[in-house]
Design an enzyme around this catalytic site. Structure first.
Site, PDB file in Angstrom:
ATOM      1  N   CYS A  59       0.739  -1.250   0.006  1.00 10.30           N
ATOM      2  CA  CYS A  59      -0.140  -0.073  -0.158  1.00 10.30           C
ATOM      3  C   CYS A  59       1.033   1.246  -0.095  1.00 10.30           C
ATOM      4  O   CYS A  59       1.803   1.165   0.788  1.00 10.30           O
ATOM      5  CB  CYS A  59      -1.049   0.168   1.199  1.00 10.30           C
ATOM      6  N   HIS A 119      -9.404  -3.874  -2.260  1.00 15.68           N
ATOM      7  CA  HIS A 119      -8.282  -3.136  -1.414  1.00 15.68           C
ATOM      8  C   HIS A 119      -8.803  -1.740  -1.367  1.00 15.68           C
ATOM      9  O   HIS A 119      -8.845  -1.168  -0.519  1.00 15.68           O
ATOM     10  CB  HIS A 119      -6.888  -3.446  -2.050  1.00 15.68           C
ATOM     11  N   GLU A 120      -9.162  -1.093  -2.426  1.00 14.84           N
ATOM     12  CA  GLU A 120      -9.397   0.456  -2.599  1.00 14.84           C
ATOM     13  C   GLU A 120     -10.580   0.554  -2.036  1.00 14.84           C
ATOM     14  O   GLU A 120     -10.799   1.673  -1.123  1.00 14.84           O
ATOM     15  CB  GLU A 120      -9.304   0.697  -4.144  1.00 14.84           C
ATOM     16  N   HIS A 150     -10.032   1.016   1.602  1.00 18.42           N
ATOM     17  CA  HIS A 150      -9.631   2.668   2.051  1.00 18.42           C
ATOM     18  C   HIS A 150     -10.820   3.496   2.393  1.00 18.42           C
ATOM     19  O   HIS A 150     -10.678   4.044   3.090  1.00 18.42           O
ATOM     20  CB  HIS A 150      -8.789   3.061   0.922  1.00 18.42           C
TER      21      HIS A 150
HETATM   22 ZN   LIG Z   1      -3.686   0.831  -0.275  1.00 16.86          ZN
END
Ligand SMILES: [Zn+2]
Length: 204
Positions: A109, A151-152, A155
């Protein structure tokens, strides 16, 4: 606007980014912000060796990783294809379906330099989103693309990949100078770092 990545402890990484209205999205200012996010993934303001016009240096970025608290992420879905990119700007992305079948892939990341880990995620997902002009879409993503989008979207919901790794006391620690060695055989890597102070408990 030149954007900077937030440090791992920055509380903005733990905030949920709410949906944006069409009116806000279509404003000139917001379109400029999206251009700045694209500049960041392509490192267009970086004149060093990382500068690359064709292929983004960063395969995925959510706006809150650089302090823009809007529900926007950028992904390059041509993840493993050298010299070729498939950039999508996902506005208001929401995962509407996840397969029960999981995959385990290694993740890193932008906000957690030198930290890597194997993260279990659904192998297939459906995601709804708007493009930068407000047209709405639904996409099925499989394999690497599914991992990247999960993953995004994490976030944008205030979550980091280290929240999902098996043992945050033993995240993989890879210095930049060791990266090639690590890439050769990531499964045998034996340098670790304790990131448990940076993690947050989630319902998995
Ligand atoms: Zn990330």
């Amino acid at each position: 606007m030149t954007l900077k990545r937030l440090s791992p402890e920055d509380p903005r990484l733990r905030q949920v980014c709410e949906d944006m209205s069409l009116a806000e999205l279509r404003r000139k200012e917001m379109q400029k912000t999206i251009d700045s996010l694209l500049d960041f993934v392509f490192q267009r303001n970086n004149k060093g060796p990382a500068h690359n016009k064709k292929k983004p240096t960063i395969i995925g970025l959510s706006a809150n990783q650089v302090g823009v608290m809007k529900r926007i992420c950028i992904v390059d879905l041509a993840i493993r294809r050298k010299g070729y990119s498939e950039i999508h700007v996902l506005v208001n992305p929401h995962i509407t379906w996840r397969s029960k079948t999981m995959q385990l892939r290694k993740e890193g990341c932008v906000n957690l330099p030198n930290i890597w880990g194997y993260v279990p995620r659904s192998i297939k997902i459906d995601v709804s989103y708007l493009d930068r002009w407000g047209n709405s879409y639904e996409m099925r993503a499989v394999g690497w693309a599914a991992t990247l989008i999960q993953h995004e979207v994490d976030h944008l919901n205030g979550l980091l990949f280290i929240d999902r790794i098996e043992d945050p006391k033993k995240a993989l620690h890879v210095e930049e100078s060791d990266f090639l060695a690590y890439k050769k055989d990531p499964k045998k890597w034996d340098k670790y770092i304790d990131v448990s102070k940076l993690t947050r408990a989630i319902s998995k």
